[in-house]
Design a protein around this motif. Sequence first.
Motif, PDB file in Angstrom:
ATOM      1  N   ARG A   1      -1.053  11.611   3.883  1.00 18.31           N
ATOM      2  CA  ARG A   1      -2.064  11.142   2.920  1.00 18.31           C
ATOM      3  C   ARG A   1      -1.720  11.594   1.499  1.00 18.31           C
ATOM      4  NH1 ARG A   1      -7.154  12.683   6.775  1.00 18.31           N
ATOM      5  NH2 ARG A   1      -7.430  10.636   7.747  1.00 18.31           N
TER       6      ARG A   1
ATOM      7  N   SER B   1       1.240   9.642   0.230  1.00 19.55           N
ATOM      8  CA  SER B   1       0.823   8.263  -0.028  1.00 19.55           C
ATOM      9  C   SER B   1       0.107   8.144  -1.373  1.00 19.55           C
ATOM     10  CB  SER B   1      -0.089   7.764   1.093  1.00 19.55           C
ATOM     11  OG  SER B   1       0.601   7.775   2.320  1.00 19.55           O
ATOM     12  N   ARG B   2      -0.782   9.088  -1.649  1.00 17.32           N
ATOM     13  CA  ARG B   2      -1.466   9.069  -2.950  1.00 17.32           C
ATOM     14  C   ARG B   2      -0.471   9.260  -4.087  1.00 17.32           C
ATOM     15  NH1 ARG B   2      -5.293  11.993  -0.026  1.00 17.32           N
ATOM     16  NH2 ARG B   2      -4.537  13.994  -0.832  1.00 17.32           N
TER      17      ARG B   2
ATOM     18  N   PHE C   1       1.358   6.069  -4.708  1.00 19.57           N
ATOM     19  CA  PHE C   1       0.467   4.922  -4.847  1.00 19.57           C
ATOM     20  C   PHE C   1       0.599   3.924  -3.699  1.00 19.57           C
ATOM     21  CE2 PHE C   1       1.232   6.559  -9.129  1.00 19.57           C
ATOM     22  CZ  PHE C   1      -0.073   6.857  -9.501  1.00 19.57           C
ATOM     23  N   ALA C   2       0.805   4.436  -2.483  1.00 17.17           N
ATOM     24  CA  ALA C   2       0.846   3.596  -1.279  1.00 17.17           C
ATOM     25  C   ALA C   2      -0.596   3.458  -0.797  1.00 17.17           C
ATOM     26  CB  ALA C   2       1.727   4.228  -0.214  1.00 17.17           C
ATOM     27  N   THR C   3      -1.199   2.314  -1.051  1.00 17.76           N
ATOM     28  CA  THR C   3      -2.634   2.136  -0.833  1.00 17.76           C
ATOM     29  C   THR C   3      -3.005   1.443   0.471  1.00 17.76           C
ATOM     30  OG1 THR C   3      -2.588   0.081  -2.110  1.00 17.76           O
ATOM     31  CG2 THR C   3      -3.088   2.130  -3.322  1.00 17.76           C
ATOM     32  N   ASN C   4      -2.026   1.010   1.241  1.00 17.40           N
ATOM     33  CA  ASN C   4      -2.338   0.367   2.515  1.00 17.40           C
ATOM     34  C   ASN C   4      -3.102   1.367   3.384  1.00 17.40           C
ATOM     35  OD1 ASN C   4      -2.140  -0.602   5.258  1.00 17.40           O
ATOM     36  ND2 ASN C   4      -0.499  -1.957   4.571  1.00 17.40           N
ATOM     37  N   PRO C   5      -4.217   0.964   3.985  1.00 18.51           N
ATOM     38  CA  PRO C   5      -5.024   1.884   4.798  1.00 18.51           C
ATOM     39  C   PRO C   5      -4.259   2.540   5.956  1.00 18.51           C
ATOM     40  CG  PRO C   5      -6.223  -0.153   4.420  1.00 18.51           C
ATOM     41  CD  PRO C   5      -4.836  -0.346   3.869  1.00 18.51           C
TER      42      PRO C   5
ATOM     43  N   HIS D   1      -1.760   4.198   5.809  1.00 22.40           N
ATOM     44  CA  HIS D   1      -1.226   5.466   5.318  1.00 22.40           C
ATOM     45  C   HIS D   1      -2.277   6.573   5.264  1.00 22.40           C
ATOM     46  CE1 HIS D   1       2.430   3.375   4.443  1.00 22.40           C
ATOM     47  NE2 HIS D   1       1.899   2.661   3.474  1.00 22.40           N
ATOM     48  N   SER D   2      -3.552   6.210   5.386  1.00 12.01           N
ATOM     49  CA  SER D   2      -4.601   7.223   5.242  1.00 12.01           C
ATOM     50  C   SER D   2      -5.666   7.190   6.331  1.00 12.01           C
ATOM     51  CB  SER D   2      -5.281   7.068   3.881  1.00 12.01           C
ATOM     52  OG  SER D   2      -5.842   5.768   3.762  1.00 12.01           O
ATOM     53  N   ASP D   3      -5.847   6.063   6.972  1.00 17.34           N
ATOM     54  CA  ASP D   3      -6.927   5.892   7.943  1.00 17.34           C
ATOM     55  C   ASP D   3      -6.353   5.741   9.355  1.00 17.34           C
ATOM     56  OD1 ASP D   3      -9.142   5.144   9.454  1.00 17.34           O
ATOM     57  OD2 ASP D   3      -9.581   3.349   8.269  1.00 17.34           O
TER      58      ASP D   3
ATOM     59  N   PRO E   1       4.678   6.448   4.140  1.00 15.46           N
ATOM     60  CA  PRO E   1       5.410   5.468   3.335  1.00 15.46           C
ATOM     61  C   PRO E   1       6.914   5.625   3.563  1.00 15.46           C
ATOM     62  CG  PRO E   1       3.763   6.608   2.008  1.00 15.46           C
ATOM     63  CD  PRO E   1       3.843   7.329   3.326  1.00 15.46           C
TER      64      PRO E   1
END
Length: 149
Positions: A26, A29-30, A33-37, A39-41, A56
């Motif tokens: 996470r 990813s931040r 700037f990898a914003t695809n969910p 990568h975090s959810d 990423p």
Amino acid sequence: MSVNPELVGRTFPPAPPYLVGREKVREFSRAVFATNPIHSDPAAARAAGHADVVAPATFAVVVQEATLAQLLAEPDAGIDFSRVVHGEQKFAYVRPIVAGDELTATLAVTSVKTLGGNAMVTAESTVVDADGQHVVTATSTLVVRGDDA
């Protein structure tokens, strides 16, 4: 001291295993700037067919870093880190990196070239999972500036 051309073909011992954490994925990813969910959810990642959040593509450099440190610390390498700039980075994936992976990387020097007083050192880090399955190969080219550069 110039870069030792006899580095070509040298393989270093595997770096210590790296356990990929969900929060590390996470954070990375931040940062990129990898914003695809995915990568975090974790739910989004599972819905996409993954066991957990997906790193990423450039995350492999985190694992590779330990192998490059081995190269830079090699006494006979002739690499002065204060004169190193990163020239190129490539990744060849077999499968994505996901949180929970335990990855081990092994570095091999594939090329040393001298160009205009500078040296270019190319090294491949082969990254495998805990089962020994190939995950990604990260290839870096380091430019070691010459004394006049």
